[in-house]
Design a protein around this motif. Sequence first.
Motif, short mmCIF file in Angstrom:
data_model
loop_
_atom_site.label_atom_id
_atom_site.label_comp_id
_atom_site.label_asym_id
_atom_site.label_seq_id
_atom_site.Cartn_x
_atom_site.Cartn_y
_atom_site.Cartn_z
N GLU A 148 -4.53 -2.60 -10.22
CA GLU A 148 -4.78 -1.33 -9.55
C GLU A 148 -3.79 -1.22 -8.38
N LEU A 149 -2.73 -0.51 -8.62
CA LEU A 149 -1.62 -0.47 -7.66
C LEU A 149 -1.88 0.55 -6.56
N SER A 150 -1.73 0.11 -5.33
CA SER A 150 -1.95 0.96 -4.17
C SER A 150 -0.62 1.28 -3.49
N SER A 151 -0.58 2.40 -2.78
CA SER A 151 0.61 2.75 -2.01
C SER A 151 0.45 2.36 -0.54
N ARG A 152 -0.62 1.64 -0.20
CA ARG A 152 -0.87 1.23 1.18
C ARG A 152 0.10 0.14 1.60
N ILE A 153 0.20 -0.07 2.92
CA ILE A 153 1.16 -1.06 3.41
C ILE A 153 0.71 -2.49 3.10
N PHE A 154 -0.60 -2.73 3.09
CA PHE A 154 -1.10 -4.03 2.64
C PHE A 154 -2.49 -3.86 2.06
N VAL A 155 -2.86 -4.82 1.23
CA VAL A 155 -4.16 -4.79 0.55
C VAL A 155 -4.76 -6.18 0.59
N ILE A 156 -6.02 -6.26 0.97
CA ILE A 156 -6.78 -7.52 0.90
C ILE A 156 -7.88 -7.32 -0.13
N ASP A 157 -7.81 -8.06 -1.22
CA ASP A 157 -8.82 -7.99 -2.28
C ASP A 157 -9.34 -9.41 -2.51
N GLY A 158 -10.34 -9.78 -1.73
CA GLY A 158 -10.88 -11.13 -1.83
C GLY A 158 -9.86 -12.16 -1.42
N LEU A 167 7.86 -4.82 7.93
CA LEU A 167 6.86 -5.03 8.98
C LEU A 167 5.43 -4.95 8.47
N ALA A 168 5.24 -4.51 7.24
CA ALA A 168 3.90 -4.52 6.67
C ALA A 168 3.35 -5.95 6.59
N ALA A 169 4.25 -6.91 6.45
CA ALA A 169 3.83 -8.31 6.44
C ALA A 169 3.23 -8.71 7.77
N THR A 170 3.79 -8.20 8.87
CA THR A 170 3.23 -8.46 10.19
C THR A 170 1.84 -7.84 10.33
N PRO A 198 -0.10 -1.88 15.90
CA PRO A 198 -0.31 -2.46 14.56
C PRO A 198 -1.02 -1.46 13.65
N ARG A 199 -0.65 -1.48 12.39
CA ARG A 199 -1.21 -0.55 11.42
C ARG A 199 -2.33 -1.19 10.62
N THR A 200 -3.19 -0.37 10.06
CA THR A 200 -4.30 -0.85 9.24
C THR A 200 -3.95 -0.67 7.77
N ASP A 201 -4.87 -1.12 6.92
CA ASP A 201 -4.64 -1.00 5.48
C ASP A 201 -4.91 0.41 4.95
N THR A 202 -5.11 1.37 5.84
CA THR A 202 -5.24 2.76 5.42
C THR A 202 -3.91 3.51 5.47
N GLU A 203 -2.88 2.84 5.99
CA GLU A 203 -1.58 3.50 6.16
C GLU A 203 -0.77 3.45 4.86
N ASN A 204 -0.10 4.54 4.56
CA ASN A 204 0.81 4.58 3.42
C ASN A 204 2.16 3.97 3.80
#
Length: 361
Positions: A148-158, A167-170, A198-204
């Motif tokens: 399930e591919l997301s366009s967000r800067i980062f995703v945490i799934d378990g 900088l999304a890695a940061t 810092p950005r959250t996982d809601t950012e594109n």
Amino acid sequence: MQSGASQDTKPVVFVLLDRFTLLAFAASIEPLRLANRTAERSLYDLSVVSESGAPVTASCGVEIKVDGALPDCPSGAMIVVCGGTDVGRAVTRPLMNWLRREARRGVSLCAVDTGAQALAASGLLDGRKATIHWENREGFAEAFDEVELSSRIFVIDGERMTAAGGLAATDLMLRLISLQHGPELGSEVSDQMVYTAPRTDTENQRLSTPARIGVRHPKLSRVIALMHEHIEDPLSAAALAQAVGMSTRQLERLFRRYLDRSPKRYYLELRLEKARRLLLQTDMSVISVALACGFTSPSHFSKCYRSQYGRTPYRERGVVDADARGQSSGPRGATLVALPDGALEVEADDLPEDEDDDAEA
């Protein structure tokens, strides 16, 4: 590896793939180093490995020495796979087998930039949500439809975490620090990095359409969004105009005014950009790439591609023509192309067009 690590220290292993992106690697490891420094104790035991233990060259040409090979990783470590350019060649069978073994042991697996492709190729993202750098999105989606591919800067799934790179890695690492050691430490590390927002996982990952094109016109933005949504099944100019309550003539003037090209030309360029990414990032056949980008005629696709990029789709992949190999040429008006498997395929040059609606007049 750091010395003097206590029992509550979390080992973190960075796996550098060939031609990894230096920015994403630095953006991943530095927040954890600063967390140790700010907390004045070893929260994270950091180490860097490669598949064989040999130094690894980043995409920018910088060579990084590592602490060891894959088997040298400490047990229970969180693994961070750092990808970069030409990641398909860097994802080898030994790497995939090792990742699967580590996953069976229940370790956390993280990937930054194109490192997600290593996890996906190993079957470790099946049925999970993940992200990858936007430039690799189309190729990844075609190759791994179980993800399930997301366009967000980062995703945490378990126990699976992915960041788009840069900088999304940061942002991902700051979130992990905050979750594991409290938001106050996360904020202090952010201050140390002079990273005030810092950005959250809601950012594109990408800027909005108006920001990218430098124009804030709602109808223009909507039409461009529709074009992006309909690459495989292109909409006509009349349908696009109708969707935003305009005539085709008004739509034409709108594009000419703000983008200095017709809607048809802009649409064609979007489709060809996607085609180029698929050609460079996947093993899809040229015909499959053409269909995925809305071209029903391979000869028309080849002609449009060559007009845009100065080379045919086959040569984009470094395929040589038959004459260069001393083989016979194809029929008049075509080139006999040698494919990577040794087979020959006729590539049309200037054959009659049957898709004039797709071409720019």
